[in-house]
Write a protein that holds these residues in place. Structure first.
Motif, PDB file in Angstrom:
ATOM      1  N   GLY A  32      23.887  78.368 -11.993  1.00 21.66           N
ATOM      2  CA  GLY A  32      22.786  78.024 -12.256  1.00 21.66           C
ATOM      3  C   GLY A  32      21.279  78.642 -11.701  1.00 21.66           C
ATOM      4  O   GLY A  32      21.735  78.892 -10.755  1.00 21.66           O
ATOM      5  N   ALA A  36      18.152  74.450 -10.385  1.00 24.56           N
ATOM      6  CA  ALA A  36      18.468  73.814 -11.652  1.00 24.56           C
ATOM      7  C   ALA A  36      19.537  72.597 -10.677  1.00 24.56           C
ATOM      8  O   ALA A  36      19.553  71.619 -12.119  1.00 24.56           O
ATOM      9  CB  ALA A  36      19.757  74.264 -12.323  1.00 24.56           C
ATOM     10  N   THR A 204      22.006  74.098 -16.004  1.00 23.61           N
ATOM     11  CA  THR A 204      20.879  73.810 -16.108  1.00 23.61           C
ATOM     12  C   THR A 204      20.457  72.477 -17.493  1.00 23.61           C
ATOM     13  O   THR A 204      21.446  71.837 -17.525  1.00 23.61           O
ATOM     14  CB  THR A 204      21.435  74.930 -17.070  1.00 23.61           C
ATOM     15  OG1 THR A 204      20.081  75.338 -18.308  1.00 23.61           O
ATOM     16  CG2 THR A 204      22.084  74.824 -18.780  1.00 23.61           C
ATOM     17  N   GLN A 205      19.094  72.580 -17.092  1.00 30.64           N
ATOM     18  CA  GLN A 205      18.119  71.686 -18.015  1.00 30.64           C
ATOM     19  C   GLN A 205      18.973  70.258 -17.652  1.00 30.64           C
ATOM     20  O   GLN A 205      19.069  69.614 -18.048  1.00 30.64           O
ATOM     21  CB  GLN A 205      18.342  71.568 -19.412  1.00 30.64           C
ATOM     22  CG  GLN A 205      17.960  73.034 -19.810  1.00 30.64           C
ATOM     23  CD  GLN A 205      18.233  73.214 -21.770  1.00 30.64           C
ATOM     24  OE1 GLN A 205      19.240  72.548 -22.312  1.00 30.64           O
ATOM     25  NE2 GLN A 205      16.819  74.202 -21.925  1.00 30.64           N
ATOM     26  N   TYR A 228      20.917  83.376 -18.175  1.00 26.54           N
ATOM     27  CA  TYR A 228      21.157  83.426 -17.120  1.00 26.54           C
ATOM     28  C   TYR A 228      21.816  84.863 -16.589  1.00 26.54           C
ATOM     29  O   TYR A 228      21.125  85.323 -15.890  1.00 26.54           O
ATOM     30  CB  TYR A 228      22.233  82.307 -16.461  1.00 26.54           C
ATOM     31  CG  TYR A 228      22.448  82.352 -14.887  1.00 26.54           C
ATOM     32  CD1 TYR A 228      21.132  81.690 -14.034  1.00 26.54           C
ATOM     33  CD2 TYR A 228      22.948  83.198 -14.509  1.00 26.54           C
ATOM     34  CE1 TYR A 228      21.870  81.597 -12.623  1.00 26.54           C
ATOM     35  CE2 TYR A 228      23.463  82.968 -13.168  1.00 26.54           C
ATOM     36  CZ  TYR A 228      22.756  82.196 -11.817  1.00 26.54           C
ATOM     37  OH  TYR A 228      23.215  82.502 -10.770  1.00 26.54           O
TER      38      TYR A 228
END
Length: 232
Positions: A32, A36, A204-205, A228
């Motif tokens: 990632g 992250a 992610t996120q 990505y």
């Protein structure tokens, strides 16, 4: 089985969650964007960070009360975790006895592990006398001796060239097969994820997605993975 049971960490400006399981012997790349939470995930499993919610379970047991040194975990960082004032053999011996009071059988196991990773005859050297590839092999040899059921790799081969990195990943798979360890390896490189084989957990996120087959995910990436990888 490793079970990340609604695991979460909340800090100012940062949040990470994970809720999935992995069987012993699994090979999982953790990939990632920078920042992250990939290394944070390993630190939560290893016990260097305490979660703010959820649990890390191994074989059904909650690891919360277990200190890092007693968890069923070996972790390798980029610096290989080798003590510069000790010889290579002594560094490996720490994997058997922290006080280095090794029996004849222990010393024989150290020599066997050195031979196993291609370092026969180098046990008397200091880490500074090793090449990057040799230091990586020594760190893996200690992991082999510890034989802990979870092996966490936080980009320990990032400084190596592509050919040597591929060789080390081959050795990781061999060590995992020999010990039955579950491997989680942080990487930024999809080629390393492919080389490890197994599955990929994308971060992610603020969320660590459940691992899915690496080859399938990279061949048909989700929108987050596609961004990505830089694919249109």
């Amino acid at each position: 089985m490793l079970h990340l049971d609604r695991l979460s960490l909340a800090q100012p400006g940062f949040r990470l969650t994970a809720d999935w399981s992995a069987e012993p012997g699994s090979l999982i790349a953790v990939m990632g964007p920078s920042g992250a939470g990939k290394s944070t995930l390993l630190s939560l499993i290893a016990g260097f960070l305490a979660p703010t919610g959820g649990r890390v379970l191994w074989q059904g047991a909650d690891l919360a009360p277990v200190p890092p040194g007693r968890r069923p975990v070996t972790i390798l960082f980029q610096d290989q975790n080798l003590f510069p004032h000790l010889t290579v053999a002594q560094n490996l011996g720490l994997g058997l006895r922290p006080d280095l009071r090794l029996s004849a059988g222990d010393r024989e196991r150290v020599e066997t592990a050195l031979t196993r990773v291609g370092l026969a005859g180098l046990g008397g050297r200091r880490p500074a006398q090793l090449s990057g590839g040799q230091a990586s092999r020594a760190a893996l040899a200690r992991a082999l001796l510890r034989a802990r059921p979870i092996l966490l790799l936080d980009e320990p081969f990032a400084a190596l060239g592509p050919a040597l990195r591929a060789e080390m990943l081959d050795l990781v798979r061999e060590v995992a097969a020999e010990t039955g360890a579950l491997v989680l390896m942080v990487t930024h490189d999809p080629q390393d994820a492919r080389a490890l084989g197994g599955s990929l957990a994308f971060v992610t996120q603020g969320r660590v997605s459940a691992p899915v087959e690496t080859a399938a995910l990279l061949a048909d990436p989700t929108p987050e993975v596609q961004d990505y990888l830089g694919r249109k």
